[in-house]
Design an enzyme around this catalytic site. Structure first.
Site, PDB file in Angstrom:
ATOM      1  N   ASP A  27      38.842  51.840  72.175  1.00 15.18           N
ATOM      2  CA  ASP A  27      39.982  51.118  71.836  1.00 15.18           C
ATOM      3  C   ASP A  27      40.314  50.262  73.134  1.00 15.18           C
ATOM      4  O   ASP A  27      40.442  50.680  74.224  1.00 15.18           O
ATOM      5  CB  ASP A  27      41.106  51.764  71.303  1.00 15.18           C
ATOM      6  CG  ASP A  27      41.874  51.082  70.255  1.00 15.18           C
ATOM      7  OD1 ASP A  27      41.742  51.375  68.898  1.00 15.18           O
ATOM      8  OD2 ASP A  27      42.282  50.089  70.406  1.00 15.18           O
ATOM      9  N   THR A  31      37.358  44.249  53.330  1.00 16.75           N
ATOM     10  CA  THR A  31      38.761  44.415  52.526  1.00 16.75           C
ATOM     11  C   THR A  31      38.393  43.787  51.290  1.00 16.75           C
ATOM     12  O   THR A  31      37.673  42.778  51.027  1.00 16.75           O
ATOM     13  CB  THR A  31      39.682  43.564  53.324  1.00 16.75           C
ATOM     14  OG1 THR A  31      40.869  43.219  52.048  1.00 16.75           O
ATOM     15  CG2 THR A  31      39.255  42.316  53.845  1.00 16.75           C
ATOM     16  N   SER A  83      44.142  35.034  53.634  1.00 15.68           N
ATOM     17  CA  SER A  83      44.599  34.625  54.849  1.00 15.68           C
ATOM     18  C   SER A  83      43.441  34.662  55.610  1.00 15.68           C
ATOM     19  O   SER A  83      42.492  34.821  55.483  1.00 15.68           O
ATOM     20  CB  SER A  83      45.439  36.169  55.341  1.00 15.68           C
ATOM     21  OG  SER A  83      44.654  37.207  55.895  1.00 15.68           O
ATOM     22  N   TYR A  99      43.133  36.358  58.444  1.00 14.30           N
ATOM     23  CA  TYR A  99      42.374  37.772  58.845  1.00 14.30           C
ATOM     24  C   TYR A  99      41.478  38.173  57.682  1.00 14.30           C
ATOM     25  O   TYR A  99      40.154  38.577  57.844  1.00 14.30           O
ATOM     26  CB  TYR A  99      43.459  39.035  58.696  1.00 14.30           C
ATOM     27  CG  TYR A  99      43.252  40.145  58.451  1.00 14.30           C
ATOM     28  CD1 TYR A  99      42.479  40.985  59.228  1.00 14.30           C
ATOM     29  CD2 TYR A  99      43.414  40.488  56.961  1.00 14.30           C
ATOM     30  CE1 TYR A  99      41.740  42.244  58.735  1.00 14.30           C
ATOM     31  CE2 TYR A  99      43.021  41.936  56.672  1.00 14.30           C
ATOM     32  CZ  TYR A  99      42.423  42.673  57.600  1.00 14.30           C
ATOM     33  OH  TYR A  99      41.800  43.842  57.359  1.00 14.30           O
ATOM     34  N   HIS A 100      41.903  37.904  56.374  1.00 16.54           N
ATOM     35  CA  HIS A 100      40.912  38.179  55.411  1.00 16.54           C
ATOM     36  C   HIS A 100      39.580  37.328  55.273  1.00 16.54           C
ATOM     37  O   HIS A 100      38.292  37.657  55.096  1.00 16.54           O
ATOM     38  CB  HIS A 100      41.583  38.103  54.013  1.00 16.54           C
ATOM     39  CG  HIS A 100      42.534  39.010  53.807  1.00 16.54           C
ATOM     40  ND1 HIS A 100      43.897  39.071  53.905  1.00 16.54           N
ATOM     41  CD2 HIS A 100      42.319  40.525  53.111  1.00 16.54           C
ATOM     42  CE1 HIS A 100      44.365  40.172  53.603  1.00 16.54           C
ATOM     43  NE2 HIS A 100      43.698  41.108  53.054  1.00 16.54           N
ATOM     44  N   GLN A 120      37.799  47.326  51.514  1.00 13.95           N
ATOM     45  CA  GLN A 120      38.968  48.257  51.183  1.00 13.95           C
ATOM     46  C   GLN A 120      40.032  47.736  50.632  1.00 13.95           C
ATOM     47  O   GLN A 120      40.563  46.711  51.238  1.00 13.95           O
ATOM     48  CB  GLN A 120      39.108  49.117  52.674  1.00 13.95           C
ATOM     49  CG  GLN A 120      40.155  50.321  52.653  1.00 13.95           C
ATOM     50  CD  GLN A 120      40.221  51.114  53.849  1.00 13.95           C
ATOM     51  OE1 GLN A 120      40.107  52.124  53.691  1.00 13.95           O
ATOM     52  NE2 GLN A 120      40.762  50.252  54.917  1.00 13.95           N
ATOM     53  N   VAL A 154      45.768  50.520  52.114  1.00 12.72           N
ATOM     54  CA  VAL A 154      45.947  52.005  52.322  1.00 12.72           C
ATOM     55  C   VAL A 154      47.408  52.273  52.514  1.00 12.72           C
ATOM     56  O   VAL A 154      48.111  51.733  52.920  1.00 12.72           O
ATOM     57  CB  VAL A 154      45.212  52.479  53.593  1.00 12.72           C
ATOM     58  CG1 VAL A 154      45.303  54.060  53.759  1.00 12.72           C
ATOM     59  CG2 VAL A 154      43.799  51.859  53.602  1.00 12.72           C
ATOM     60  N   ASN A 160      53.929  51.185  52.307  1.00 18.69           N
ATOM     61  CA  ASN A 160      54.577  51.830  53.520  1.00 18.69           C
ATOM     62  C   ASN A 160      55.840  51.172  53.713  1.00 18.69           C
ATOM     63  O   ASN A 160      56.896  51.850  54.082  1.00 18.69           O
ATOM     64  CB  ASN A 160      53.614  51.913  54.789  1.00 18.69           C
ATOM     65  CG  ASN A 160      52.621  52.944  54.774  1.00 18.69           C
ATOM     66  OD1 ASN A 160      52.402  53.504  53.604  1.00 18.69           O
ATOM     67  ND2 ASN A 160      51.619  52.859  55.570  1.00 18.69           N
ATOM     68  N   THR A 163      61.517  44.189  48.925  1.00 12.76           N
ATOM     69  CA  THR A 163      61.299  42.739  48.881  1.00 12.76           C
ATOM     70  C   THR A 163      59.966  42.346  48.293  1.00 12.76           C
ATOM     71  O   THR A 163      58.968  42.687  49.062  1.00 12.76           O
ATOM     72  CB  THR A 163      61.128  42.208  50.375  1.00 12.76           C
ATOM     73  OG1 THR A 163      60.399  43.126  51.265  1.00 12.76           O
ATOM     74  CG2 THR A 163      62.373  42.006  51.102  1.00 12.76           C
ATOM     75  N   GLU A 222      49.228  32.567  47.247  1.00 19.14           N
ATOM     76  CA  GLU A 222      48.403  33.380  46.421  1.00 19.14           C
ATOM     77  C   GLU A 222      48.957  33.282  45.044  1.00 19.14           C
ATOM     78  O   GLU A 222      49.942  33.007  44.805  1.00 19.14           O
ATOM     79  CB  GLU A 222      48.762  34.933  47.170  1.00 19.14           C
ATOM     80  CG  GLU A 222      50.007  35.368  47.118  1.00 19.14           C
ATOM     81  CD  GLU A 222      50.343  36.841  47.611  1.00 19.14           C
ATOM     82  OE1 GLU A 222      49.294  37.222  48.222  1.00 19.14           O
ATOM     83  OE2 GLU A 222      51.573  37.264  47.414  1.00 19.14           O
TER      84      GLU A 222
END
Lengths: 382, 382
Positions: free
Chosen positions: A31, A144, A179, A181-182, A208, A211, A240, A253, A328
Site C-alpha cells: 500500500d 464494480t 462516476s 471512479y466507476h 462488486q 459493501v 455505513n 440523507t 443517475e
C-alpha cells in the site's frame, strides 16, 4: 498459495489479508497510504483511529501468530512494482490498489486526474509485472457492479450474447457508469480483457456491489484490527453512512427519489468471494467475471431498514430526501445475475435486523467521535 | 470558426490545419513532436524530410497567405493546456494528439505505458479544459474503426439496440480491439461518453479506418507541405507500406492469411469528414459517432491491387505471406455501416487504379531514400 494483496491497507484489503492467512495462505500486503492521504487532505476520517499497516501486522501477529510482510510504496512507479514482484513471486494477486471513492473522483479536476492516473497505471503495471515476473499468477481484480450502470435489460454476468439481423455474437457486457471512479473500472476491464487475449493471462474480475459492515471472523475481538469505517460523503458507503447518521440523530440523507437500486454484500462475503476466486482460479486466456453481491436494495429500502432497527434500539431516526448531487436514474429497472460465486461455494450473509443492530451498536460505542460536518457536504457531480 | 488542432504536426493534423484555413476557419495548431521523437528513438523515419511545424506554417503562409499560430508543448501537462485554452478560446477542437501507432504500442512495456498515459491524459485534459474554458466548444475526436474489432454481427454506427429476454436497451456498441493503441481509443470513448452525460459536452467521435495517400488540394504543388509518409512497420499504415515495398522491389508482406478486412479512406476524405463534423456540430449532451471510411478491403485485396497497378508501371511486385505477428482474426465477417458522414455531405474518393498509380509515382521519386531495414522488423504482439 502465495498471495499479494495490493491496496492491503484499505477497507477491504486489510480484512482480506488477515482472512487469507487464517486459511493457510502466504500473504504480502502492499500500500502507499493514498486513501489516508486523501482523507487527510479533504478533512474527513474514519469513525475510529486505524493503526498504520506495520502496526496492524504486528498486532495481528501477536493475536494470531501469522506474519504478513509489508511493502509501502506507489504501484504506479515501475521500480517499486519490480521490487515487489522480484521479492515475492505471487501465485495469486488481489488488486484493490485503486482510488476507491466515486464522490472523490467527481470533486474537481485534480481529484479526477489522480483517480484516472492512479487506477489505470496500477492496473497496467500489475499486468506488465505478471507478464514479466509471474505469467502463471492469477489476478483477482475488484471491479464494480457500477460498471454496468442501470440498463433496461437484465444484467448478465460479464457477457452478453446479442442476436442482430439474424447473426449472433457474444460481447463483453456493454458498460456505462455514473462516476469517473466507476468509469476507471470500465477502463480497467478494457485493459484486462485486451491483455488476457494477447498474453493468455488468468484473470477474475469481480463486479462488486457496495459493501457494508466492519466485523469479520478475524477482527471481532480486536478493536485495533477493524477496517476503516468512513461515514463521510466522500469515502463512506451508503449503509455505513446511514448507520452513523442514525446514531448521531442526523436525518438519513436520501438522494432524490431514493429508487436507486444496487446489489449489496456484507464485508464477510467479500472475503469469501475473493478467497473462493483465488482458490479456484480462472484458466489461462480467460477473463472470468462474477457479479459480486448478495441481495438488491433501493436507497429507500436501506433507509427504512435503518430507521426501523434504529427505533427498536431507542434511536429517533428521520429520513430526509435531499437534492440528488449525482447524475443517475432514481427509478429504474434492475435485475442483475449473481449465480457464479454461489456456484463457486459462497455462503451468503444477509442484511438481517440482527446484522444491522450489531452495526448500530458498534457505532454507538464511538458516538462521541462522530463529526457531523463530515456527513453531508453537497459535492455535486455536474 | 475558431479551431484548435491538437496533434497539428501529424500525418492528418497538418493537412487538416491547411485545409481548414482555406475553408475560412481560424486555426491554431498544437504539438509536442512526440511522434518525431518516437521515430528517432526507434530508428525509423518518413520517406522524405518534413520541416518542423514553425517552418511548415511559414511555408504555408507564403504559399497561401493564411497564418497558423503554433503552440509547442505537452498536453498531458495541465499548465500547458491552460496556456493554450486561455490564449485561444476555440469553438471547435480537433483532437489528434495521441500516440497513433498500434505496433509501437505493442513494442515493450515502456512504449505501452507511454501510449496509455499520453492518450488518456490528453483526452482527459481536453475534456477538463473544455469544461473550464470553453464549455460550448465542440470536440471532434479521432477514434478508430479498430475499437469495434471484428464481431460476427454488423457493426452499426456507434450504438447497438439490444433485445434481451423481452426487453430493449440501446448501448454504446460493444468494443473489443486488437492492440493497446486501439484499446486506448476505446478507453477514450468511455471517458468522453461519461463526461458528455455528466457535463453536457458536444462531442463527435470519428471511428476512422486506415488512411492512405499523401496528396490534398493544399499540398499538391508543394513538396515541403506534404505530410509524414511512413513506410516502416511501426508507424506506416498498410497501403502506404505496400506502395513503398512495391517501388523498392520488396515483397508485399501479407500477415497470415490476409483476410483481415477493414474500412479504408483517402486522406482527402479524412479532411472532408473532419471539416463537415466541425461545421455541422453535435448537440450539447450528445456523443455523435460516425464510422469514417469509404470502402472495405482485405489485406489480400490491397496487395493484389498494388501488384496489378505496379506491374502496369513496370514494377516487378511479388506478394509474400509472413507469419502474422499480431493476434487477430485472419478470416472474419465484416459489415460496418457508414452512412452518417455521407448524409452530412461527404463526397468520397475511391481507391481507383489512377489514385494508386499516382501514389506509386510519388514514391518512385524518392526511391533512393527508401531504407529496406525499416520495412519489416517482426515486432510480435504476444
Amino acid at each position: 498459495m502465495r498471495v499479494l494483496i495490493l491496496g492491503g491497507d484499505g477497507y477491504l484489503g486489510w480484512p482480506t489479508a488477515m482472512h487469507l492467512t487464517t486459511q493457510g495462505h502466504d500473504v504480502v500486503v502492499v500500500d502507499n497510504y493514498l486513501r489516508r492521504r486523501l482523507c487527510r487532505e479533504e478533512n474527513v476520517g474514519p469513525l475510529f483511529e486505524v493503526p498504520n499497516l506495520h502496526e496492524r501486522v504486528r498486532i495481528w501477529e501477536s493475536a494470531s501468530g501469522y506474519k504478513i510482510p509489508v511493502f509501502i510504496g506507489d504501484l504506479t512507479q515501475w521500480d517499486f512494482v519490480q521490487e515487489v514482484f522480484t521479492s515475492f513471486t505471487p501465485e495469486g494477486i488481489v488488486h484493490y490498489a485503486e482510488q476507491p471513492a466515486a464522490p472523490y473522483s467527481m470533486l474537481n479536476r485534480r481529484a479526477a486526474s489522480l483517480t484516472l492516473q492512479n487506477n489505470l497505471m496500477v492496473t497496467a503495471n500489475v499486468i506488465f509485472a505478471v507478464r514479466e515476473f509471474s505469467p502463471e499468477a492469477h489476478i483477482v481484480k475488484i471491479g464494480t457492479m457500477g460498471e454496468y450502470g442501470t440498463p433496461n435489460i437484465d444484467i448478465e454476468e460479464g457477457w452478453l450474447e446479442v442476436e442482430h439481423k439474424g447473426r449472433r455474437h457474444t460481447f463483453l457486457y456493454p458498460r456505462q457508469a455514473s462516476s469517473l471512479y466507476h468509469t476507471t473500472k470500465i477502463m480497467d476491464t478494457d485493459l484486462l480483457w485486451f491483455y488476457v487475449r494477447m498474453w493468455d493471462l488468468r484473470v477474475t474480475d469481480l463486479m462488486q456491489g457496495p459493501v457494508y459492515g466492519l466485523f469479520t471472523d478475524e477482527n471481532e475481538e480486536h478493536q485495533s484490527l477493524l477496517p476503516f469505517f468512513n461515514y463521510d460523503e466522500l469515502f463512506g458507503t451508503v449503509l455505513n453512512r446511514f448507520v452513523v447518521q442514525a446514531v448521531v440523530g442526523y436525518p438519513l440523507t436520501v438522494y432524490g427519489k431514493g429508487g436507486q437500486t444496487r446489489g449489496y454484500l456484507n464485508i464477510k462475503d467479500t472475503l469469501q468471494c475473493v478467497r473462493l476466486s483465488l482458490e479456484k482460479p480462472s484458466d489461462n486466456g480467460r477473463l472470468r467475471i462474477f457479479n459480486q453481491f448478495v441481495e438488491t436494495f433501493s436507497v429507500n429500502d436501506l433507509a427504512c431498514k435503518v430507521q426501523q432497527v434504529g427505533s427498536q434500539l431507542g434511536l429517533n431516526v428521520s429520513i430526509q430526501s435531499v437534492e440528488n448531487p449525482r447524475i443517475e436514474a432514481e427509478d429504474h429497472y434492475y435485475n442483475p445475475a449473481n449465480t457464479g460465486l454461489l456456484d463457486l461455494g459462497l455462503e451468503p450473509h444477509y442484511l438481517t435486523d440482527e446484522v444491522l443492530a450489531e452495526m448500530i451498536e458498534a457505532v454507538l460505542k464511538h458516538r462521541h467521535r462522530i463529526q457531523e460536518h463530515q456527513i453531508y457536504r453537497k459535492i455535486k457531480w455536474a
